[in-house]
Design a protein around this motif. Structure first.
Motif, mmCIF file in Angstrom:
data_model
loop_
_atom_site.group_PDB
_atom_site.id
_atom_site.type_symbol
_atom_site.label_atom_id
_atom_site.label_comp_id
_atom_site.label_asym_id
_atom_site.label_seq_id
_atom_site.Cartn_x
_atom_site.Cartn_y
_atom_site.Cartn_z
ATOM 1 N N PHE A 126 0.832 -1.204 0.000
ATOM 2 C CA PHE A 126 0.000 0.000 0.000
ATOM 3 C C PHE A 126 0.866 1.253 0.000
ATOM 4 O O PHE A 126 0.619 2.183 -0.771
ATOM 5 N N LYS A 127 1.873 1.319 0.870
ATOM 6 C CA LYS A 127 2.722 2.510 0.941
ATOM 7 C C LYS A 127 3.445 2.751 -0.373
ATOM 8 O O LYS A 127 3.546 3.898 -0.841
ATOM 9 N N GLY A 128 3.981 1.686 -0.975
ATOM 10 C CA GLY A 128 4.669 1.851 -2.247
ATOM 11 C C GLY A 128 3.735 2.334 -3.337
ATOM 12 O O GLY A 128 4.071 3.233 -4.122
ATOM 13 N N GLY A 129 2.536 1.747 -3.390
ATOM 14 C CA GLY A 129 1.564 2.177 -4.388
ATOM 15 C C GLY A 129 1.068 3.583 -4.136
ATOM 16 O O GLY A 129 0.834 4.350 -5.079
ATOM 17 N N LEU A 130 0.919 3.943 -2.860
ATOM 18 C CA LEU A 130 0.447 5.280 -2.530
ATOM 19 C C LEU A 130 1.426 6.343 -3.018
ATOM 20 O O LEU A 130 1.005 7.416 -3.492
ATOM 21 N N ALA A 131 2.715 6.081 -2.915
ATOM 22 C CA ALA A 131 3.710 7.040 -3.408
ATOM 23 C C ALA A 131 3.533 7.272 -4.908
ATOM 24 O O ALA A 131 3.653 8.408 -5.396
ATOM 25 N N LEU A 132 3.211 6.212 -5.655
ATOM 26 C CA LEU A 132 2.972 6.360 -7.091
ATOM 27 C C LEU A 132 1.676 7.113 -7.352
ATOM 28 O O LEU A 132 1.592 7.924 -8.288
ATOM 29 N N VAL A 133 0.663 6.860 -6.529
ATOM 30 C CA VAL A 133 -0.611 7.574 -6.672
ATOM 31 C C VAL A 133 -0.396 9.071 -6.495
ATOM 32 O O VAL A 133 -0.883 9.895 -7.274
ATOM 33 N N LEU A 134 0.343 9.455 -5.458
ATOM 34 C CA LEU A 134 0.560 10.871 -5.178
ATOM 35 C C LEU A 134 1.409 11.536 -6.261
ATOM 36 O O LEU A 134 1.275 12.740 -6.491
ATOM 37 N N ASP B 113 -6.346 8.044 -11.386
ATOM 38 C CA ASP B 113 -7.378 7.016 -11.231
ATOM 39 C C ASP B 113 -6.857 5.654 -11.668
ATOM 40 O O ASP B 113 -7.126 4.634 -11.028
ATOM 41 N N ALA B 114 -6.104 5.638 -12.781
ATOM 42 C CA ALA B 114 -5.556 4.373 -13.276
ATOM 43 C C ALA B 114 -4.522 3.811 -12.302
ATOM 44 O O ALA B 114 -4.437 2.598 -12.093
ATOM 45 N N THR B 115 -3.739 4.689 -11.675
ATOM 46 C CA THR B 115 -2.734 4.242 -10.707
ATOM 47 C C THR B 115 -3.400 3.671 -9.458
ATOM 48 O O THR B 115 -2.950 2.661 -8.902
ATOM 49 N N ILE B 116 -4.484 4.293 -9.022
ATOM 50 C CA ILE B 116 -5.238 3.762 -7.885
ATOM 51 C C ILE B 116 -5.784 2.386 -8.223
ATOM 52 O O ILE B 116 -5.732 1.462 -7.392
ATOM 53 N N ALA B 117 -6.309 2.234 -9.439
ATOM 54 C CA ALA B 117 -6.836 0.932 -9.855
ATOM 55 C C ALA B 117 -5.734 -0.126 -9.856
ATOM 56 O O ALA B 117 -5.956 -1.278 -9.454
ATOM 57 N N GLU B 118 -4.523 0.248 -10.294
ATOM 58 C CA GLU B 118 -3.401 -0.702 -10.288
ATOM 59 C C GLU B 118 -3.024 -1.100 -8.865
ATOM 60 O O GLU B 118 -2.702 -2.260 -8.587
ATOM 61 N N LEU B 119 -3.050 -0.134 -7.954
ATOM 62 C CA LEU B 119 -2.743 -0.441 -6.557
ATOM 63 C C LEU B 119 -3.747 -1.437 -5.994
ATOM 64 O O LEU B 119 -3.370 -2.410 -5.324
ATOM 65 N N LYS B 120 -5.011 -1.222 -6.276
ATOM 66 C CA LYS B 120 -6.035 -2.151 -5.786
ATOM 67 C C LYS B 120 -5.877 -3.528 -6.425
ATOM 68 O O LYS B 120 -6.070 -4.555 -5.751
ATOM 69 N N THR B 121 -5.511 -3.549 -7.703
ATOM 70 C CA THR B 121 -5.286 -4.833 -8.383
ATOM 71 C C THR B 121 -4.131 -5.592 -7.734
ATOM 72 O O THR B 121 -4.210 -6.808 -7.500
ATOM 73 N N ALA B 122 -3.047 -4.871 -7.429
ATOM 74 C CA ALA B 122 -1.888 -5.514 -6.798
ATOM 75 C C ALA B 122 -2.266 -6.103 -5.442
ATOM 76 O O ALA B 122 -1.894 -7.243 -5.118
ATOM 77 N N LEU B 123 -3.007 -5.340 -4.641
ATOM 78 C CA LEU B 123 -3.400 -5.839 -3.330
ATOM 79 C C LEU B 123 -4.389 -6.996 -3.447
ATOM 80 O O LEU B 123 -4.335 -7.953 -2.669
ATOM 81 N N HIS B 124 -5.283 -6.926 -4.429
ATOM 82 C CA HIS B 124 -6.238 -8.024 -4.616
ATOM 83 C C HIS B 124 -5.514 -9.308 -4.987
ATOM 84 O O HIS B 124 -5.811 -10.386 -4.459
ATOM 85 N N ARG B 125 -4.544 -9.196 -5.898
ATOM 86 C CA ARG B 125 -3.827 -10.399 -6.332
ATOM 87 C C ARG B 125 -2.984 -10.981 -5.200
ATOM 88 O O ARG B 125 -2.744 -12.195 -5.164
ATOM 89 N N TYR B 126 -2.530 -10.129 -4.291
ATOM 90 C CA TYR B 126 -1.764 -10.638 -3.149
ATOM 91 C C TYR B 126 -2.677 -11.267 -2.102
ATOM 92 O O TYR B 126 -2.382 -12.340 -1.566
ATOM 93 N N LEU B 127 -3.794 -10.614 -1.818
ATOM 94 C CA LEU B 127 -4.640 -11.064 -0.712
ATOM 95 C C LEU B 127 -5.647 -12.139 -1.117
ATOM 96 O O LEU B 127 -6.082 -12.923 -0.261
ATOM 97 N N ASP B 128 -6.023 -12.189 -2.370
ATOM 98 C CA ASP B 128 -7.064 -13.139 -2.771
ATOM 99 C C ASP B 128 -6.698 -14.590 -2.452
ATOM 100 O O ASP B 128 -7.538 -15.331 -1.927
ATOM 101 N N PRO B 129 -5.445 -15.036 -2.737
ATOM 102 C CA PRO B 129 -5.113 -16.415 -2.350
ATOM 103 C C PRO B 129 -5.117 -16.638 -0.834
ATOM 104 O O PRO B 129 -5.237 -17.767 -0.372
ATOM 105 N N VAL B 130 -4.971 -15.544 -0.087
ATOM 106 C CA VAL B 130 -4.905 -15.673 1.373
ATOM 107 C C VAL B 130 -6.289 -15.686 1.995
ATOM 108 O O VAL B 130 -6.629 -16.562 2.787
ATOM 109 N N ILE B 131 -7.125 -14.687 1.618
ATOM 110 C CA ILE B 131 -8.428 -14.571 2.275
ATOM 111 C C ILE B 131 -9.595 -14.570 1.305
ATOM 112 O O ILE B 131 -10.740 -14.421 1.736
#
Length: 220
Positions: free
Chosen positions: A168-176, A185-203
């Motif tokens: 999140f912190k790394g992606g937030l720096a790119l968002v800002l 908006d596209a950068t925010i979407a990429e950040l959410k995609t990255a977190l989804h792909r990381y967390l989906d196998p977990v939860i």
């Protein structure tokens, strides 16, 4: 009786002046960083004399501490909007929207937050309170993981929470850094995609199948 409003008017003017000085400080801290900022530069940005600034703040550190306190209070409110029991019941994509959107919005509206909290030589009080906020956020992420995976070992939970926050912190720096509008908006979407792909196998599966709390009423 006719003189009662005067102190209130003076107080209101004082609050407006403080807000003006803090906004000017935020602008200068963002542009120059905490260390390179001077009280004279803040006064120039606020279009006041240094003497006027010193009527409200004795030095740069006092300005930074007041600004930091206000930002940290707002950030805690953003956390409160994000990590709620209702959000924990959402499917993972909607959960990420509900958790991330308030925090991203806060940081986009207050770019000085990262500039001040992560700058070198910031006042110790700010650093300590930021560390407390960081620990609180990690705990909230850990609570979220524990909600879906109550049997997850504490070490695994802490490691996943750390990684989630780092992404999140790394992606937030790119968002800002992205220009406002479609690119951000596209950068925010990429950040959410990255977190989804990381967390989906977990939860992901647990997020879908996690039962909502059931309450029963005793039969008469």
């Amino acid at each position: 009786m006719s003189e009662e409003p005067k102190p209130r008017r003076r107080q209101a003017r004082g609050e407006r002046r403080i807000a003006q000085l803090l906004q000017a400080a935020a602008n200068v801290f963002c542009a120059n960083g905490y260390t390179a900022t001077s009280t004279n530069a803040i006064a120039r940005e606020a279009s006041v004399s240094p003497g006027t600034l010193y009527q409200y703040f004795p030095n740069k550190e006092a300005i930074a501490v007041e600004l930091g306190d206000r930002l940290l209070h707002q950030m805690r409110e953003a956390h409160g909007q994000a990590f709620t029991p209702e959000n924990f019941e959402l499917p993972l994509p909607e959960l990420l929207d509900a958790v991330l959107d308030p925090m991203i919005e806060f940081n986009c509206q207050n770019p000085v937050f990262l500039a001040l909290m992560h700058g070198s030589e910031v006042p110790g009080k700010i650093a300590e309170e930021h560390d407390e906020l960081h620990a609180s956020l990690l705990a909230r992420v850990g609570d979220l993981l524990g909600h879906y995976l109550p049997d997850l070992p504490a070490g695994d939970r802490a490691r996943i929470a750390d990684m989630t926050f780092a992404v999140f912190k790394g992606g937030l720096a790119l968002v800002l850094a992205a220009p406002e509008g479609p690119e951000r908006d596209a950068t925010i979407a990429e950040l959410k995609t990255a977190l989804h792909r990381y967390l989906d196998p977990v939860i992901g599966d647990a997020n879908i199948t996690c039962p909502s709390p059931v309450t029963t009423t005793p039969t008469p």
